[in-house]
Write a protein that holds these residues in place. Structure first.
Motif, mmCIF file in Angstrom:
data_model
loop_
_atom_site.group_PDB
_atom_site.id
_atom_site.type_symbol
_atom_site.label_atom_id
_atom_site.label_comp_id
_atom_site.label_asym_id
_atom_site.label_seq_id
_atom_site.Cartn_x
_atom_site.Cartn_y
_atom_site.Cartn_z
ATOM 1 N N LEU A 51 0.815 -1.130 0.147
ATOM 2 C CA LEU A 51 -0.028 -0.083 0.036
ATOM 3 C C LEU A 51 0.538 1.434 -0.059
ATOM 4 O O LEU A 51 0.338 2.289 0.117
ATOM 5 N N LEU A 52 2.136 1.276 -0.089
ATOM 6 C CA LEU A 52 2.955 2.384 -0.307
ATOM 7 C C LEU A 52 2.473 3.259 -1.251
ATOM 8 O O LEU A 52 2.271 2.763 -2.503
ATOM 9 N N SER A 53 2.458 4.451 -0.978
ATOM 10 C CA SER A 53 1.961 5.627 -1.947
ATOM 11 C C SER A 53 0.440 5.305 -2.165
ATOM 12 O O SER A 53 0.021 6.417 -2.596
ATOM 13 N N ILE A 54 -0.085 4.477 -1.575
ATOM 14 C CA ILE A 54 -1.626 4.399 -1.718
ATOM 15 C C ILE A 54 -2.313 4.663 -0.377
ATOM 16 O O ILE A 54 -3.355 5.628 -0.662
#
Lengths: 347, 347, 347, 347
Positions: A51-54
């Motif tokens: 979920l990085l950047s999300i």
């Protein structure tokens, strides 16, 4: 214009992660916040790198006042937890959609018997509406609390309810042999789900004791007006996603395979997520992987006059998060498929 | 208003199926037709059951006149096929985006040497633009033909190009050890990819002979202005999706891990699909599964002064269909992420 | 006549279970008892159902006097445990074969640095003999304590030692990229090895920090008389058994692929468990599954004059229990292959 | 002194490879030769690398005279092939043990109906003895031709025959839901068994049409003296080895779970390969992996008065090669377990 403020309690479970996956792309979701009882302040993407950047924001503390400003709150905590966690949120504002088993069983003694836990408060269980979307949309529309169905019951009920309701099969000798991918066991490590011991190992578990038994029987009574005790067994498949439930029942004398197929086809003709498959000799979970579809097929064995009915879903989607969002769509008068119209991955 | 008419040639391959998966939800795609050289008239969802109710139309015959009315045509046929199939479509109208290896290698003798096939016509190879989106967007924008990068090169190049370009690592001793899920081998059954023999079996293949070697070397020259011969080996992982490429190179004396990280971070700061991951000791393909992300991390081993650089992609998405659509977006002045902004599945 | 009384401490681990699997069929094993520090009296087959009717006796308490009557005791407990558990058994009677890493590293400060644990007593570490059977049989024969090699070092060392010893490759630029099945992580559940998160996920872990690095470097010095710092990285493959290690090194100028192959072939001509494979372009872990073989192949890349050397083992057999029994055979003047001459499962 | 000369026809199939795996270690096998109809002279280990140094001899031509000098010949070719290939070998010398389905079904019209192939010669089918070792040892002992049971029938029959024979369950409403690893589909690549499409995909196949149905019904009549038509369905599990068959039947009124368990336990008390498991709530295929065991458990559901009976085998061992060798042992007056006494792999 995006309108909905959505909260998730229990986002770290697999059901919660799937809610995020779909709600991230839902056209009407304006705001998506994640709540926790134990891990306030943690950056969600530092726990779940995919979920990085999300979703790089922090987990928020569960707080009634904060949550009262949301339009809908999904509770995706384990059974036995939601029973305590949800009551304070009732009536404070948001629609509540619970993915645990705590609000599904109307008879609290049955809940206690099968779940071996204290039940949720009776009045709240009574208020809750069983969220089998294709069969209960009218009640779901106005429900304040939705008890989202279990994964196994979804695959089983969608495939057999039409046939029982029309009395084409005999519910008194109903054998249901269900198989699930391992994600159904949740995200908590255990010896059983330890990779080396689960991999290359197909097993039966909870023989005749699965807590989804009373849920299926209750729904058969509710939607098909038949009282029955079913035989129901569950198996773990060494794969992550997917449920395939194979049900067996004697067919009412004189009924043909065509009639059985037509009954299913007719029932679901206006329901985009249920696909009745014709003329197949094989059906697998990869048809629905990652999607909200439930695929169904039926064969009549003329040697025995028994029907074999197969229901296939992605346990995390139609069996959990997907159906929950489908119910949210119904509650907010949105198209049922909004945010859920994705193509299965197949491979 | 939806604007684009899109055709796919070679839809039955895994790259083609992924194109369908994403284009089905692309906001600007008005029309999506599938073309075949051999199976005209077949209903696509009768071949691929997961597309039932999603793509129930018939496969169309490949026909230049018909295709001239499309805005973009993706060719997703095997290497050695597209070289013959694409030339008649050049200049008749649609933008052409080729997912095979036939238009990537500018030096035709190199193509012949590594692919062991006859090359595509030289003038068309010369016209084609290498579609590594993050590094070549300017040329992609106006390209009539895009040679979409190979899966391995995408994972490798995105992770090492910035470091070579800035001369932070020495490209003269570059060892690249790449691992791929089995879907990279395509949809055609073989003894190697027979389930019982692939399952629970990690293997090395095409030792020092993979046809992606000249593609990587060409791109290093093109984008990082360095001429080198690389060591490159490929392995098959018993899983369906995902590539993880581990690259090793000596670090320029005096360069720190922070500088290496910052170089990557800076390079991709405006590129939403490349995520540079900090402070990790582990990185896996499930971070990007089903999505168009490429995740990168780097470690400097101070004992040896060598860097370990890891690039992770979903081989079917960023390594094929996803990047192809990203290129289409660039060509049509759409946001790069349009239709591709999906959350990785993780499990 | 069967002669050997064998004890296992740490039988519940995967190394221990494999010891049982092979010792059960070893022609010279008269008695096989299992010892525990925590679970005395438990019937072993009630914990591990696959051993029903095979090993239905109770776990015994670890007791020096009891153990003094045994001919050989295998300690298969985790690193950091054996360091404390083994010393009281030294000199009391049985040969000791330790499968942990606690007695392998002669330089205790290196042990502390890489294992981040207190080392075992120095005099016992000094007494112990490194059990890489094919390279150290002479010392193993008379050893009282054997430090059985790690799984990664076994695959790596068997494949590269002959080439370094003969100076056919340059150990100063040795890159080793190793991949292991998940059983190498042991039997203790964790989030990383939770089925749903490990399945369909290939990952790199412990980047440049794996505790097998000093073991490999020490053995290169010991057996090939070369001092070097290696680059070594490890990856987890979503499968249960198997290690494949790919090593890269510059070849001494003028050396041919044939010479490299012959060096390996010659070295192992009298070693039945090491199979040097000729003319392959692929090699996988299924060749050795369930067996004590180590398969090796080598390719010289003439473009770069670098060698690619591949070693393949079953991590639980040649990488642990199998090699330990091989060492026992050497110690008791039995044929090396006794009890280990099984055909790999392949599928 | 080793005595037996053994030939295998069809060694390249998975059943054949397992025969080699066990016969290689069989104390009474003096000679093991492999025969082929198409690939004479090929070195076997060049086809199957895992057999390098184990079986490096050439495939021999199938020749009646040569084969007449053998003590036993296993035919492990596909159904429809053995029907033609075996007749010339009848009476020329060796005992014949056939692993295909061609000699199992006594009623040739039933064979034709279910196998959709021409049947073997009637007189040879009549001579053949059904090789369900635990139930037919007396006839097996003197048989010239053994029809080795199918994989599914072995798991099913061993688990239900005692209960039917003793009339503890009602065979007239017998539902059998069986699941198999993919190796049961053999070694020939197909779209269904292509890794990317089989992996992570649980499917039902041959609904009500599996050719093992008449075999099971025939054996119920033969060994338990009951005529019945069963419901039988088969599923493919994304794993290589293992069958788990779940059978459901009404229990004779008044019969307790203890009686059901005792019946099984008593039946198999002198049969080392059948293990009746008590007090379990879960049972999986990893208990028997790689071994000749059949593990069985039973539960009575008091809500429905129906029994759930579970049989677990390794389809390639007890379901094929292992049982075939067990039959050979019986024929030659050797202990049943000779060469088969291996510990299951578990992981």
């Amino acid at each position: 214009m995006k309108e909905l403020k959505v909260g998730i309690i229990g986002a770290t479970g697999y059901g919660g992660l799937e809610l995020i996956r779909f709600l991230h792309n839902h056209p009407e979701v304006e705001k998506l916040d994640l709540f926790t009882s134990s891990d306030e302040g943690a950056i969600f993407s530092s726990k779940f790198g995919h979920l990085l950047s999300i979703h790089d924001t922090a987990l928020k503390k569960i707080d009634t006042e904060t949550l009262s400003n949301f339009d809908v709150v999904f509770t995706s905590t384990p059974s036995g937890v939601t029973s305590k966690l949800l009551p304070p949120l009732v009536g404070v504002g948001p629609k509540l959609i619970d993915l645990s088993g705590d609000y599904r069983i109307k008879d609290l003694s049955e809940y206690e018997k099968w779940y071996k836990k204290d039940p949720a408060p009776e009045e709240i269980v009574n208020m809750s509406v069983y969220g089998l979307t294709e069969w209960n949309a009218k009640n779901i529309k106005n429900a304040k609390i939705i008890a989202n169905p279990g994964c196994y019951p979804t695959a089983v009920l969608l495939s057999i309810l039409p046939l029982i309701k029309e009395r084409l099969i005999d519910p008194q000798f109903l054998i249901i042999d269900a198989k699930s991918g391992v994600s159904g066991a949740g995200n908590k490590p255990s010896q059983t789900t330890h990779y080396s011991e689960m991999n290359e190992n197909f097993s039966i578990y909870k023989m005749n004791e699965h807590q989804h038994i009373p849920e299926i029987e209750q729904a058969i009574a509710m939607f098909a007006d038949a009282k029955t005790t079913i035989t129901f067994n569950t198996h773990l498949v060494p794969m992550t996603r997917g449920i395939l439930a194979t049900s067996y029942a004697p067919v009412t004398p004189g009924v043909t395979e065509e009639q059985l197929y037509n009954c299913l086809k007719e029932t679901y003709k206006n329901h985009p997520f249920v696909r009745v498959v014709e003329n197949v000799n094989s059906l697998g979970t990869n048809r629905v992987k990652g999607s909200n579809f439930c695929d169904i097929c039926i064969k009549l064995d003329e040697r025995t006059n028994r029907a074999t009915i197969v229901g296939v879903i992605d346990n995390l989607v139609k069996g959990a998060a997907g159906q929950a969002i489908q119910n949210m769509n119904v509650q907010f008068n949105l198209p049922e498929t909004m945010g859920l119209d994705v193509v299965p991955l197949f491979i």
